[in-house]
Design a protein around this motif. Structure first.
Motif, PDB file in Angstrom:
ATOM      1  N   TRP A   1      11.938  -8.908  10.693  1.00  0.00           N
ATOM      2  CA  TRP A   1      11.569  -7.405  11.214  1.00  0.00           C
ATOM      3  C   TRP A   1      11.503  -6.634  10.237  1.00  0.00           C
ATOM      4  CZ3 TRP A   1      14.382  -3.065  10.590  1.00  0.00           C
ATOM      5  CH2 TRP A   1      13.888  -1.732  11.316  1.00  0.00           C
ATOM      6  N   ALA A   2      12.073  -6.443   9.107  1.00  0.00           N
ATOM      7  CA  ALA A   2      11.920  -5.564   8.092  1.00  0.00           C
ATOM      8  C   ALA A   2      10.554  -5.704   7.318  1.00  0.00           C
ATOM      9  CB  ALA A   2      12.981  -5.607   6.825  1.00  0.00           C
ATOM     10  N   GLU A   3      10.314  -7.067   7.035  1.00  0.00           N
ATOM     11  CA  GLU A   3       8.867  -7.542   6.643  1.00  0.00           C
ATOM     12  C   GLU A   3       7.674  -6.852   7.315  1.00  0.00           C
ATOM     13  OE1 GLU A   3       5.474  -9.886   5.163  1.00  0.00           O
ATOM     14  OE2 GLU A   3       6.547  -9.705   7.117  1.00  0.00           O
ATOM     15  N   ARG A   4       7.848  -6.999   8.560  1.00  0.00           N
ATOM     16  CA  ARG A   4       6.735  -6.468   9.507  1.00  0.00           C
ATOM     17  C   ARG A   4       6.680  -4.911   9.538  1.00  0.00           C
ATOM     18  NH1 ARG A   4       8.979 -10.313  13.287  1.00  0.00           N
ATOM     19  NH2 ARG A   4      10.056  -8.538  14.504  1.00  0.00           N
ATOM     20  N   GLN A   5       7.859  -4.428   9.511  1.00  0.00           N
ATOM     21  CA  GLN A   5       7.623  -2.839   9.581  1.00  0.00           C
ATOM     22  C   GLN A   5       7.114  -2.520   8.318  1.00  0.00           C
ATOM     23  OE1 GLN A   5       9.041  -0.665  12.037  1.00  0.00           O
ATOM     24  NE2 GLN A   5       8.888  -2.558  12.963  1.00  0.00           N
ATOM     25  N   ALA A   6       7.311  -3.103   7.078  1.00  0.00           N
ATOM     26  CA  ALA A   6       7.068  -2.642   5.815  1.00  0.00           C
ATOM     27  C   ALA A   6       5.582  -2.873   5.847  1.00  0.00           C
ATOM     28  CB  ALA A   6       7.629  -3.409   4.699  1.00  0.00           C
ATOM     29  N   GLN A   7       5.107  -4.055   6.339  1.00  0.00           N
ATOM     30  CA  GLN A   7       3.586  -4.459   6.408  1.00  0.00           C
ATOM     31  C   GLN A   7       2.667  -3.455   7.384  1.00  0.00           C
ATOM     32  OE1 GLN A   7       1.995  -6.612   4.565  1.00  0.00           O
ATOM     33  NE2 GLN A   7       3.386  -8.343   4.256  1.00  0.00           N
ATOM     34  N   ALA A   8       3.343  -3.041   8.229  1.00  0.00           N
ATOM     35  CA  ALA A   8       2.634  -2.152   9.223  1.00  0.00           C
ATOM     36  C   ALA A   8       2.721  -0.710   8.622  1.00  0.00           C
ATOM     37  CB  ALA A   8       3.616  -1.921  10.516  1.00  0.00           C
ATOM     38  N   ARG A   9       3.553  -0.275   7.707  1.00  0.00           N
ATOM     39  CA  ARG A   9       3.701   0.897   7.064  1.00  0.00           C
ATOM     40  C   ARG A   9       2.591   1.068   5.951  1.00  0.00           C
ATOM     41  NH1 ARG A   9      10.037   1.807   7.339  1.00  0.00           N
ATOM     42  NH2 ARG A   9      10.248   2.395   9.323  1.00  0.00           N
ATOM     43  N   LEU A  10       2.694  -0.006   5.079  1.00  0.00           N
ATOM     44  CA  LEU A  10       2.054   0.018   3.932  1.00  0.00           C
ATOM     45  C   LEU A  10       0.698  -0.800   3.978  1.00  0.00           C
ATOM     46  CD1 LEU A  10       5.035  -0.822   1.613  1.00  0.00           C
ATOM     47  CD2 LEU A  10       4.183   1.296   2.058  1.00  0.00           C
ATOM     48  N   ALA A  11       0.199  -1.391   5.015  1.00  0.00           N
ATOM     49  CA  ALA A  11      -0.883  -1.974   4.879  1.00  0.00           C
ATOM     50  C   ALA A  11      -2.160  -1.371   4.437  1.00  0.00           C
ATOM     51  CB  ALA A  11      -1.408  -2.332   6.299  1.00  0.00           C
ATOM     52  N   PRO A  12      -2.463   0.015   4.420  1.00  0.00           N
ATOM     53  CA  PRO A  12      -3.621   0.507   3.963  1.00  0.00           C
ATOM     54  C   PRO A  12      -3.341   0.772   2.551  1.00  0.00           C
ATOM     55  CG  PRO A  12      -2.753   1.851   5.912  1.00  0.00           C
ATOM     56  CD  PRO A  12      -1.844   0.907   5.696  1.00  0.00           C
ATOM     57  N   GLN A  13      -2.264   0.909   2.008  1.00  0.00           N
ATOM     58  CA  GLN A  13      -1.914   1.147   0.658  1.00  0.00           C
ATOM     59  C   GLN A  13      -2.053  -0.138  -0.262  1.00  0.00           C
ATOM     60  OE1 GLN A  13      -0.191   2.405   2.863  1.00  0.00           O
ATOM     61  NE2 GLN A  13       1.036   4.295   2.280  1.00  0.00           N
ATOM     62  N   ILE A  14      -1.473  -1.405   0.583  1.00  0.00           N
ATOM     63  CA  ILE A  14      -1.632  -2.627   0.067  1.00  0.00           C
ATOM     64  C   ILE A  14      -3.125  -3.230   0.059  1.00  0.00           C
ATOM     65  CG2 ILE A  14      -1.016  -5.101   0.294  1.00  0.00           C
ATOM     66  CD1 ILE A  14       1.426  -4.079   1.725  1.00  0.00           C
ATOM     67  N   SER A  15      -3.724  -2.734   0.708  1.00  0.00           N
ATOM     68  CA  SER A  15      -5.422  -3.334   0.712  1.00  0.00           C
ATOM     69  C   SER A  15      -5.976  -2.423  -0.178  1.00  0.00           C
ATOM     70  CB  SER A  15      -5.803  -3.063   2.146  1.00  0.00           C
ATOM     71  OG  SER A  15      -5.389  -3.694   3.115  1.00  0.00           O
ATOM     72  N   THR A  16      -5.722  -1.302  -0.600  1.00  0.00           N
ATOM     73  CA  THR A  16      -6.482  -0.412  -1.453  1.00  0.00           C
ATOM     74  C   THR A  16      -6.090  -0.900  -2.957  1.00  0.00           C
ATOM     75  OG1 THR A  16      -6.511   1.489  -0.220  1.00  0.00           O
ATOM     76  CG2 THR A  16      -6.635   1.881  -2.476  1.00  0.00           C
ATOM     77  N   LEU A  17      -4.787  -1.284  -3.051  1.00  0.00           N
ATOM     78  CA  LEU A  17      -4.309  -1.685  -4.314  1.00  0.00           C
ATOM     79  C   LEU A  17      -4.901  -2.992  -4.533  1.00  0.00           C
ATOM     80  CD1 LEU A  17      -2.285  -1.738  -6.742  1.00  0.00           C
ATOM     81  CD2 LEU A  17      -0.417  -2.548  -5.222  1.00  0.00           C
ATOM     82  N   GLN A  18      -4.922  -3.990  -3.495  1.00  0.00           N
ATOM     83  CA  GLN A  18      -5.661  -5.397  -3.682  1.00  0.00           C
ATOM     84  C   GLN A  18      -7.156  -5.218  -4.173  1.00  0.00           C
ATOM     85  OE1 GLN A  18      -6.344  -7.625  -0.333  1.00  0.00           O
ATOM     86  NE2 GLN A  18      -6.172  -9.546  -1.259  1.00  0.00           N
ATOM     87  N   ALA A  19      -7.788  -4.464  -3.575  1.00  0.00           N
ATOM     88  CA  ALA A  19      -9.209  -4.010  -3.829  1.00  0.00           C
ATOM     89  C   ALA A  19      -9.482  -3.438  -5.407  1.00  0.00           C
ATOM     90  CB  ALA A  19      -9.810  -2.971  -2.857  1.00  0.00           C
ATOM     91  N   GLU A  20      -8.328  -2.592  -5.662  1.00  0.00           N
ATOM     92  CA  GLU A  20      -8.564  -1.949  -7.039  1.00  0.00           C
ATOM     93  C   GLU A  20      -8.363  -3.023  -8.121  1.00  0.00           C
ATOM     94  OE1 GLU A  20      -9.386   0.525  -9.817  1.00  0.00           O
ATOM     95  OE2 GLU A  20      -9.728   0.937  -7.634  1.00  0.00           O
ATOM     96  N   LEU A  21      -7.301  -4.024  -7.802  1.00  0.00           N
ATOM     97  CA  LEU A  21      -6.944  -5.149  -8.760  1.00  0.00           C
ATOM     98  C   LEU A  21      -8.160  -6.015  -8.847  1.00  0.00           C
ATOM     99  CD1 LEU A  21      -3.140  -6.093  -7.618  1.00  0.00           C
ATOM    100  CD2 LEU A  21      -4.136  -5.163  -9.803  1.00  0.00           C
TER     101      LEU A  21
END
Length: 367
Positions: free
Chosen positions: A92-112
């Protein structure tokens, strides 16, 4: 309280595209195993879904129970594999974190991906440069990146830059010296032991002005070197090993009778911009620096001397593809136009050309 560590990995382009269609760009193997156990009802089923061995999945789940000091699976013989309450909360905590941080994670991945693309591009080059602080070099770093030449630049004093070159820590070094440095000057005596004829080669870069950076309007009427004799003026100095510090110490050495050390001589700053900032904040009255640094802080500038800013490499590096690319950038019309717009700079007449030490620096006797 548990600490979170992030990591990344590479996958083939096609596999990466398929992965993005199915999962988040930030994944954790434990979460994948827990989700698979929940979906299939058994460790064996989870192993099939994940295309792993039963022994591996079982061992990893046991290992994670020890690391987290919490049970993850209800290990009941003859019963379907079920998650503990703690494991359910983890998912549950992992799903919450993914939902909140998905845009930032995708941006970080693209920058890497964008950054690491340089390593996989056969037409791009990387050049390590240690150099005396210089605003034009900052511009060069920005411009050369658009030409697939990436400068890994470390700013330090001129002396330290040449030492880094001699010790193999960089391929190119940057230092500066007066246009006509006499062989007996402190500058010549400092650089000469570090530079060897036949071993080092100069690359023309730029000519720039050094002078006093002073408060806007120059309210203290500072006009030249002799103002250092005024005890009421507060100096901000550069660090030992910088070419700018050599200029100031050379003036002090030449004075007859010897001049007292100016007020503030012991206060050192690591760059032209740091000197300018101290003057702009009212903590000092004058400091040696380049015109562009004074301009950036809206200070007045009193020119004292012109100097060459040189790039230098070992003769053995002249055929290095990155050094060749650097010389091509320096000779390009686009770069020369950019440099002409930089306050206090002039293009070196042999920009990008290989120069010998004996031809350009009168520190060695000509045969």
């Amino acid at each position: 309280m548990q600490h979170i560590n992030l990591s990344y990995s590479w996958t083939p382009h096609q596999a990466q595209t398929e992965q993005r269609d199915q999962t988040s760009p930030l994944r954790n193997p434990l979460m994948d195993m827990l989700q698979a156990v929940r979906a299939t009802g058994s460790i064996a089923g989870a192993a099939r879904v994940l295309q792993l061995s039963y022994r591996h999945v079982w061992g990893e789940l046991k290992r994670w129970e020890q690391v987290l000091a919490q049970p993850l699976i209800l290990w009941e013989k003859g019963q379907a594999g079920r998650l503990t309450e703690f494991a359910d909360k983890l998912l549950w905590a992992e799903r919450q974190a993914q939902a909140r941080l998905a845009p930032q994670i995708s941006t970080l991945q693209a920058e890497l991906e964008k950054t690491f693309a340089v390593a996989f591009d056969p037409d791009s080059h990387l050049l390590t440069v240690y150099a005396s602080h210089d605003d034009a070099l900052v511009k060069l770093r920005e411009h050369s990146a658009s030409q697939s030449l990436h400068l890994d630049m470390r700013f330090c004093g001129s002396v330290d830059a040449i030492r880094a070159l001699n010790e193999g820590r960089c391929t190119v070094a940057g230092f500066h010296a007066p246009l006509q440095p006499d062989a007996s000057t402190l500058t010549a005596r400092t650089y000469k032991p570090l530079l060897k004829t036949g071993q080092h080669k100069l690359i023309g870069f730029a000519t720039r002005e050094q002078g006093w950076m002073v408060a806007p309007g120059n309210p203290l009427n500072i006009t030249g070197w002799n103002d250092l004799r005024r005890p009421e003026l507060r100096l901000v100095n550069r660090t030992l090993g910088t070419g700018t510090r050599l200029l100031l110490d050379q003036w002090l050495e030449n004075q007859t009778p010897s001049a007292n050390r100016p007020t503030g001589y012991e206060h050192e700053e690591p760059s032209h911009s740091a000197v300018a900032t101290r003057i702009a904040s009212g903590h000092a009255d004058l400091g040696l620096g380049i015109a562009s640094a004074a301009h950036a802080q809206k200070l007045d500038f009193v020119p004292l001397t012109q100097e060459h800013y040189w790039l230098v490499c070992l003769k053995s590096a002249l055929n290095n593809p990155a050094v060749i690319a650097l010389r091509q950038v320096l000779q390009s019309a686009d770069w020369q136009h950019l440099l002409s717009q930089q306050t206090g700079y002039r293009l070196h007449e042999e920009a990008g050309q290989i120069q010998s030490l004996k031809q350009c620096l009168p520190w060695w006797p000509h045969r």
